[in-house]
Design an enzyme around this catalytic site. Sequence first.
Site, PDB file in Angstrom:
ATOM      1  N   SER A   1       0.829  -1.206   0.000  1.00 26.29           N
ATOM      2  CA  SER A   1       0.000   0.000   0.000  1.00 26.29           C
ATOM      3  C   SER A   1       0.854   1.243   0.000  1.00 26.29           C
ATOM      4  CB  SER A   1      -0.900   0.003   1.227  1.00 26.29           C
ATOM      5  OG  SER A   1      -0.196   0.524   2.315  1.00 26.29           O
ATOM      6  N   LYS A   2       0.366   2.248  -0.737  1.00 28.58           N
ATOM      7  CA  LYS A   2       1.095   3.516  -0.748  1.00 28.58           C
ATOM      8  C   LYS A   2       0.341   4.493   0.124  1.00 28.58           C
ATOM      9  CE  LYS A   2       1.629   3.038  -5.518  1.00 28.58           C
ATOM     10  NZ  LYS A   2       1.432   3.629  -6.817  1.00 28.58           N
ATOM     11  N   ARG A   3      -0.898   4.130   0.412  1.00 27.96           N
ATOM     12  CA  ARG A   3      -1.772   5.095   1.063  1.00 27.96           C
ATOM     13  C   ARG A   3      -1.317   5.457   2.471  1.00 27.96           C
ATOM     14  NH1 ARG A   3      -6.921   2.673  -0.322  1.00 27.96           N
ATOM     15  NH2 ARG A   3      -6.227   2.441  -2.451  1.00 27.96           N
TER      16      ARG A   3
END
Length: 529
Positions: A289-291
């Site tokens: 995940s980059k979030r």
Amino acid sequence: MLLTLPQRCFKFLTAVRNTRVKLQLNAAVRRCCSTVQGDVRVRFAPSPTGFLHLGGLRTALYNYIFAKKYGGSFILRLEDTDQSRLVAGAAESIEDMLEWAGIPPDESPRRGGSLGPYLQSQRLNLYNQTAQQLVDSNHAYHCFCSPQRLDLLKKEALRSGQTPRYDNRCRHLTAQQVEEKLAQGVPHVIRFRLEEGVEPFQDLVFGWNHHEVAQVEGDPVVIKADGFPTYHLANIVDDHYMRISHVLRGSEWLISTSKHLLMYRALGWKPPTFGHLPLLMNKDGSKLSKRQGDIFIQSFQRDGVLPEALLDITTNCGSGFNTNQMGRRIDDLISEFNPSKITTHSALLDLEKLPEFNRIHLQHWIEDEERCRLLVKDLQGQIQQAHTAEIQDEVLQEDYIRRVLHLRKGHISSLKELASPSYSYLWVRPSLSSQQVAAVTAEAQHIASLVLKYIAERSGELAVDRLSKDLKTLAKQTKATKYREVMKLLRLALSGLQQGPSVAEMMVSLGPVEVNHRFQKLLQLSETD
Ligand code: GLU
């Protein structure tokens, strides 16, 4: 399970075929890598629509080590054609992060190079010229369909359960119709005419591949209404003019490669060799995940992760090496890299192991004179920040910090640990009251003198094992204080704390000079009693 004869034959033939495919692939990789020595030019081509994350770093790293292994060049090209999605500061930061990671490009927007510019927004002429070349040779055409029509097409397709695609209507406009619309200034795009009959290509990782794009897609836009190219056109134009020999990129682009090859063919250009790298995933197979912001290189940097540890962990979980081992530095990665070992399945990244990787590389850093100096500087800053006013000059001295680093190497995973409360005794001299001392024992003065004498008799550094033994002997020389109380007093004098590392360990870490200072203080306090 018992297999019938035909089943056994089938199994055998499948195994033979798989081995043959693997051998052919390995041979292809060997062939490609042995014949292109010196001519290797690879690129990392991120879009500055976000900051560099682990997936991107890994693509860049494989390109870098491929280039260095085969004596070639590693190029950074920023694909900033989608102007609406640009993120301020991302372009600068991507290049900063590559440099920080120790995989700097040979040619880039910042460094320049003979085949630049390396920023797509500065190469618009080239894309327009190429698009015109495609239009002139009837491989591309002007499309005047309005956004409303395209939207309608899309909605209709979705309503009937089909994948939306452009219906190639403007392919059939006459030259005169096109002229008229252009003269009237009707907004338009340029689309590439997808032909049937895609030729298979041999991917370095995935083997033979081919996608009949014309059967599943409408003709793709190559120049948008704003005059900017789309990724597909700009990408192949740049790879051609920047003389890229090998395109090593994420496997999400595998499906687009046939389209790219059709464009190369239409332009009469020789395509580069392609190698698609499997995706990087979490240990459990889920998407990285980059979030949460936890896989951005800047956050690792901020958290005190060393670049070597990051490179080591990203190559360790994946493929491209004969063996998996921890502690490899960039030169090891280059020499041990074996492209024929890149597998098609996703690389599973276990970030929980990162502290372990960092511990090993932190030790390497501490053992390197030059890098140790950088660590000292960094730690000085962290200590000052964490402990503000109470710090004495002596503990900020380079020699003192260097000693601590050498003593703790192999035990700590990050410099941050040393600035944390559990190590505060190293940097903050305890402020004791005579009441606190008297509460432990009435013999404090005697004990302090014993320790000071002991320290004075020892020349040089202290060692934990020896010290533990000697402290026991020393405690026997007191009249009314038990061993436990003696230790309590020593701990108080050294750290002001009731708990923490062993007394011997604290004395070793503090070193004779600082121990001497803290026991002089104890002596003074107990004398005033
Ligand atoms: N700009 C594309 C990306 O960000 C580059 C893909 C490629 O390497 O061709 O993924």
